[in-house]
Design a protein around this motif. Sequence first.
Motif, PDB file in Angstrom:
ATOM      1  N   THR A  93       0.833  -1.210   0.000  1.00 27.58           N
ATOM      2  CA  THR A  93       0.000   0.000   0.000  1.00 27.58           C
ATOM      3  C   THR A  93       0.863   1.254   0.000  1.00 27.58           C
ATOM      4  N   VAL A  97       0.181   2.067  -3.760  1.00 28.52           N
ATOM      5  CA  VAL A  97      -1.161   2.651  -3.741  1.00 28.52           C
ATOM      6  C   VAL A  97      -1.145   4.112  -3.291  1.00 28.52           C
ATOM      7  N   CYS A 113     -11.390   5.090  -8.306  1.00 23.47           N
ATOM      8  CA  CYS A 113     -11.133   3.655  -8.121  1.00 23.47           C
ATOM      9  C   CYS A 113     -10.374   3.082  -9.321  1.00 23.47           C
ATOM     10  N   PHE A 117      -6.642   1.424  -8.870  1.00 18.09           N
ATOM     11  CA  PHE A 117      -6.544  -0.036  -8.961  1.00 18.09           C
ATOM     12  C   PHE A 117      -6.063  -0.533 -10.322  1.00 18.09           C
ATOM     13  N   VAL A 125      -3.302  -4.868  -7.911  1.00 23.86           N
ATOM     14  CA  VAL A 125      -3.484  -4.441  -6.527  1.00 23.86           C
ATOM     15  C   VAL A 125      -4.251  -5.536  -5.791  1.00 23.86           C
ATOM     16  N   LEU A 127      -6.726  -7.782  -3.679  1.00 24.30           N
ATOM     17  CA  LEU A 127      -8.152  -7.516  -3.486  1.00 24.30           C
ATOM     18  C   LEU A 127      -8.446  -6.946  -2.100  1.00 24.30           C
ATOM     19  N   GLN A 130      -7.850  -3.315  -2.374  1.00 21.83           N
ATOM     20  CA  GLN A 130      -8.939  -2.700  -3.130  1.00 21.83           C
ATOM     21  C   GLN A 130     -10.176  -2.517  -2.253  1.00 21.83           C
ATOM     22  N   TYR A 131     -10.447  -3.503  -1.438  1.00 19.50           N
ATOM     23  CA  TYR A 131     -11.633  -3.441  -0.586  1.00 19.50           C
ATOM     24  C   TYR A 131     -11.544  -2.259   0.383  1.00 19.50           C
ATOM     25  N   SER A 134     -11.300   1.282  -1.475  1.00 18.42           N
ATOM     26  CA  SER A 134     -12.565   1.671  -2.109  1.00 18.42           C
ATOM     27  C   SER A 134     -13.595   2.139  -1.086  1.00 18.42           C
ATOM     28  N   GLY A 333     -13.118  -7.582  -3.864  1.00 18.37           N
ATOM     29  CA  GLY A 333     -12.164  -6.479  -3.958  1.00 18.37           C
ATOM     30  C   GLY A 333     -12.859  -5.148  -3.799  1.00 18.37           C
ATOM     31  N   SER A 334     -12.729  -4.285  -4.794  1.00 20.55           N
ATOM     32  CA  SER A 334     -13.339  -2.960  -4.721  1.00 20.55           C
ATOM     33  C   SER A 334     -14.822  -3.074  -4.408  1.00 20.55           C
TER      34      SER A 334
END
Length: 415
Positions: A93, A97, A113, A117, A125, A127, A130-131, A134, A333-334
């Motif tokens: 991250t 990220v 997003c 991602f 990236v 999941l 992403q979760y 997001s 994920g997202s």
Amino acid sequence: MQIKDVLLVPGNGAFFYDDQEAIRSGAMQDGFIYVGVPATAGFESIRLPASSLSLGLVLTDDTVVWGDMMSVQYSGAGGRYPLFDTDQISDFTSRVVVPRLLDIDASLYLDACAKVFENRGHKAVPLAIQYGVSQALLRATAHLHRKTMAEIICSEFDLPLPKHKVPIYCQSGDAREINVDKMILKSVDVLPHGLINSRQKFGQGGQTFLDFVKWVTTRTRELGRPGYHPVLHFDVYGWIGQEIGLEPQSIADFICKVADTVPGFTINIESPADFGSTHAQIENYAKIVSILDNRGSSARIVVDERCNTLEDVRLFAEAKATHLVQIKTPDVGSIADTARAVLVCKENGVGAYVGGSCTETDLSAQASVHVSVATQADMMLAKPGMGVDEAYSIVGNEQNRLLAMLNRRRAKNVG
């Protein structure tokens, strides 16, 4: 509106990470722990305390909005990502990220997003990241537009403002009898989960499970308020296939037997069998669905294992290989993809259940409520944890507050 700083804070998940393969292979419980050798990569013991990583976005007005990363209880099983490693996730991250987050417009949710991602140099990236990211981005966009997270989802996906509650499903964990009583007393919409995750709980030929199903219905009639008639949802963790074989006809016969045991109730059977791959799962679940539908059974099957990502959800829905998809939010994920997954299910006439895991947090649960209500999913999981009371309070209260705000917004617009 830009993000000017990012905070990363290690935290706790609400339950534990469990090695499903070791449990399926016969690991015995000793109190709350499982005794034996782990069978899944990353597990130092069969049961480990769940961990999480909170990400805070510091906006230009100095507001900080948060999202939480974690993986699901049965990490590394059924085609899922490996066990959550806080140090590795934090490092990725920070390196990959965070620089992207500092270079986006936080007021544009789906665009933000997509940029954060994006796969670059074949580095996807994870999941879990992403979760959590997001969720934070959804809160940021909602803050900047002075709207609820649900309204942002509705706006981005061109959906009408929702008016109706989404039914809530509670899971029992191992304290099955006590937690079933709690659910009935609270008039939960869908119950009880049951955690049928071992041969001991399923029984020879499924008899122990059948006895439990009958007990739940008897208890519902004994304790439930007049007119209370919940949907019964049992997660059997593949044990129908484990115990009676992987022939779709035999599995469908057993599921019909369960439904016939408790006439008048809608029965959901989650994860009746694990056929070893997504392709095999789709092929065989489609056969089971067809058999049940042709018989006019009141039973519905729910897919979980082997249906993890948005693309997996699409494949199952288009093949009609389930009656209901558990959209397991950290695996998808997202959280924008959770919204997309619900809409894919609806387009294909398949039920959408926004699930997730007992290992999640209050923040991830609340964000899931907004997506579930915005997309009008068929049901959503009370999470996090396995204690019923806390999860039902977090999800139920968030839904009630959200609908009150939306009703007020609607009334003002009419006025």
